[in-house]
Design a protein around this motif. Sequence first.
Motif, short mmCIF file in Angstrom:
data_model
loop_
_atom_site.label_atom_id
_atom_site.label_comp_id
_atom_site.label_asym_id
_atom_site.label_seq_id
_atom_site.Cartn_x
_atom_site.Cartn_y
_atom_site.Cartn_z
N GLU A 1 3.80 -0.91 -3.97
CA GLU A 1 4.89 -1.49 -3.30
C GLU A 1 5.06 -3.00 -3.96
O GLU A 1 5.86 -3.46 -4.62
CB GLU A 1 5.05 -1.41 -1.89
N ARG B 1 1.55 -1.45 0.62
CA ARG B 1 0.36 -1.36 -0.30
C ARG B 1 0.59 -2.17 -1.33
O ARG B 1 1.75 -2.38 -2.14
CB ARG B 1 0.54 0.05 -0.67
N GLU C 1 0.55 6.62 -4.25
CA GLU C 1 0.36 6.16 -2.97
C GLU C 1 0.02 7.74 -2.17
O GLU C 1 -0.47 7.76 -1.00
CB GLU C 1 1.64 5.99 -2.34
N ASP D 1 9.69 6.05 -1.53
CA ASP D 1 9.60 4.94 -0.71
C ASP D 1 10.67 5.18 0.43
O ASP D 1 11.82 5.01 0.17
CB ASP D 1 9.45 3.48 -1.23
N GLY D 2 10.41 5.00 1.72
CA GLY D 2 11.20 5.02 2.71
C GLY D 2 11.38 6.42 3.09
O GLY D 2 12.60 6.55 3.92
N ASP E 1 4.73 5.10 -6.26
CA ASP E 1 5.07 5.37 -4.79
C ASP E 1 6.41 6.51 -4.96
O ASP E 1 7.53 5.89 -5.23
CB ASP E 1 5.74 4.00 -3.98
#
Length: 297
Positions: free
Chosen positions: A240, A236, A76, A98-99, A95
């Motif tokens: 994701e 994505r 990503e 993430d977050g 990823d």
Amino acid sequence: MRLEEHLADCDEDLKELILRIGNVCKTIASGFASHQTYSDTQNIYGEQQMALDKWADEVIIADLKKSGIVKYLASEEQPEVLKFKGTGSLGVTLDPLDGSSLIDVNLAVGTIVGIYRGRVLAPGKEMIGAMYVLYGPLTTLTYTVKKGVHDFVLNPDGEYVLMKENIKIPEGKIFAPGALRKNYLPGHLKWMETLESQGYKIRFSGSFVADVHQILHKGGVFTYPGYVGKEQGKLRLLFEANPLGFIVEQAGGATSHGNGDILEVRPIAVSQRIPIYIGGKDEINLIEKINKEGLRT
Ligand code: AHG
Ligand code: MN
Ligand code: MN
């Protein structure tokens, strides 16, 4: 049982990949305190990168590059697919964090990985495995290689030990709705109102991987829908939707972009976004029914 033993009858390179990523994620887990600042760069989505996004991306890429088992890596945080020299044949989507915007408020974030035998610009159903590591009060690792979905927890000795095997998504009335209500499309609004009338409670943290992990264990549904002005939504497909959709389907749930299974979608670009519904079969069937039959339902 330790992760290594649980992977015993798995293809050697697939087993090594999962163990490697588990190992690198221990380094990431210990790195949060020292990498919290924002960097002065943006990713290809125009989102400001946390120092940790870039650092996590760099440590994972460096490890997989020297592993000799990975051929393609799409991250990503990278503008295009990386191709590694050597005889490796695995394709990896990543990823790295993430977050990440939640780190400075101490909420759970995670690393998400999809695994292919070869190219990564392929439908999610071609995955041979998927995993995520969730950095919360515990550091947990969840994986599937199409023989069930299994949860491990990092113990004080730095070992991932089995916590729950063959996870099946239960019935449950929680939902994690992304995007803004004022921008919802009609079918999505109708679906939301139906779930609310059935007593679904909102559990949305802003970390996709943490929200889906909760739904995997308690039931319900996560959505980041298409909405007015961004009909493809925010999240994505490669990094994701596919890996977590794959895991939830392997746990007896379902995933949809609103009109069909996300894992059937043939990607046209690495950075492709997609509307996401991930969770129990009933909730997913309902959004597809509403969209197919219009609002008469
Ligand atoms: P990432 O940190 O990898 O960019 O992902 C953030 C995503 C996802 O984790 C979460 O569900 C969503 O962004 C939240 O978006 P909003 O802040 O728009 O709610
Ligand atoms: Mn993400
Ligand atoms: Mn990310």
